[in-house]
Design an enzyme around this catalytic site. Structure first.
Site, PDB file in Angstrom:
ATOM      1  N   PRO A  11       0.814  -1.215   0.000  1.00  0.00           N
ATOM      2  CG  PRO A  11      -0.687  -1.543   1.711  1.00  0.00           C
ATOM      3  CD  PRO A  11       0.666  -1.977   1.229  1.00  0.00           C
ATOM      4  CD  GLU A  12       4.387   2.686  -3.603  1.00  0.00           C
ATOM      5  OE1 GLU A  12       4.616   3.837  -3.984  1.00  0.00           O
ATOM      6  OE2 GLU A  12       4.899   1.685  -4.144  1.00  0.00           O
ATOM      7  CE  LYS A  68       4.505   5.122   1.351  1.00  0.00           C
ATOM      8  NZ  LYS A  68       5.832   4.486   1.520  1.00  0.00           N
ATOM      9  NE  ARG A 255      13.030   0.189  -0.029  1.00  0.00           N
ATOM     10  CZ  ARG A 255      11.901   0.844   0.233  1.00  0.00           C
ATOM     11  NH1 ARG A 255      11.931   2.060   0.685  1.00  0.00           N
ATOM     12  NH2 ARG A 255      10.740   0.264   0.070  1.00  0.00           N
TER      13      ARG A 255
END
Length: 267
Positions: A11-12, A68, A255
DNA sequence: TTTCATGTTCAGCA
DNA sequence: GTGCTGAACATGAA
């Protein structure tokens, strides 16, 4: 069988906004008559008992989002939902909460909503003031002006993407949308913010707003995302949807990061 | 069996 | 103070 409207994904901002809208569309403003709580770890910093006490016998009203994070008002308290890596909302229609329910609410009209999570990397809490809670975070990035966006990024040095992902700089951007915005803006995510021109940052802003809005419009269902997005090519051997070059995988700020070697040149 | 994952936080370092 | 790296969180997928 339980209905899960959306495929699970991290979930962004667009995913959380979609869940906010799902809540508004499907959860009644009726009293909570039953509360189910899951693993204690999800309530770290608060407690399952506090959450239960805050919502039982109360009806939800406002539902807001910052980055978020999602907040649902129950009387004078707000339920905080942070979805972590794979938390999600489910609306079970068979009367049973899913196995991985962290918080299940049963309303007087029979509706059920469940915050589900297997990995427990999200968080559930009760807060009294969402605005105070998010004070240490950056502004919600959706709808943020280009001027403010550039100013926030200019306040920090280092790799652009690391700053985009820092929720204390901007709230709401995650790894996938960050890569997508950099790709569409033709800016290298590892470029240091202090070496980028304002024009570069403004292109990132424009692209980011576009991908976030598209994500929301598509109900965060990536099957409906445009075929010319980098999104669908994030795998070994994936090619640039514009020039056909084989995409490059690197790490930026720890990342996993995909770029087109021809169009995103590091300054 | 081992490695890795899209989020967040924190300790330790340069 | 700033920024970076790696570990930790818990689980499933490759």
């Amino acid at each position: 069988m339980m209905a899960r409207v959306l495929a699970r994904r991290v979930p962004e901002l667009p995913e959380v906004e979609t869940m906010r809208r799902m809540w508004l569309a499907r959860v009644p403003r009726r009293d909570v008559v039953e509360v189910r709580t899951g693993p204690r770890y999800l309530f770290r910093g608060s407690s399952a008992g506090k959450v239960r006490a805050a919502v039982l016998g109360q009806a939800p009203s406002d539902v807001v989002r910052h980055g978020k994070l999602m907040f649902v008002r129950f009387g004078s308290n707000w339920l905080l939902l942070h979805f972590g890596m794979e938390g999600w909302l489910a609306f079970p229609e068979d009367g049973r909460f899913p196995r991985d329910t962290g918080l299940g609410l049963h309303f007087r009209d029979g509706t059920r909503v469940a915050y589900t999570s297997q990995r427990l990397l999200g968080r559930i809490a009760v807060v009294t003031d969402p605005e105070e809670y998010v004070r240490d975070l950056g502004p919600d990035v959706l709808g943020l002006s280009a001027k403010a966006f550039v100013a926030r990024l200019r306040a920090r040095r280092g790799p652009l993407k690391a700053r985009l992902l820092d929720q204390h700089v901007l709230a709401g951007v995650g790894n996938l949308y960050a890569d997508e915005a950099c790709f569409q803006a033709r800016v290298h995510p590892a470029a240091a913010t202090e070496r980028l021109a304002d024009a570069d940052l403004r292109r990132v802003h424009t692209a980011l707003q576009r991908v976030l809005r598209k994500g929301i419009a598509a109900h965060a269902d990536d099957k409906d995302y445009p075929g010319n997005w980098l999104w669908h090519r994030r795998e070994a051997g994936g090619t640039c949807p514009r020039c056909g070059a084989v995409l490059r995988f690197t790490r930026v700020g720890g990342r996993g990061t995909w770029t087109c070697p021809g169009e995103q040149v590091r300054p």
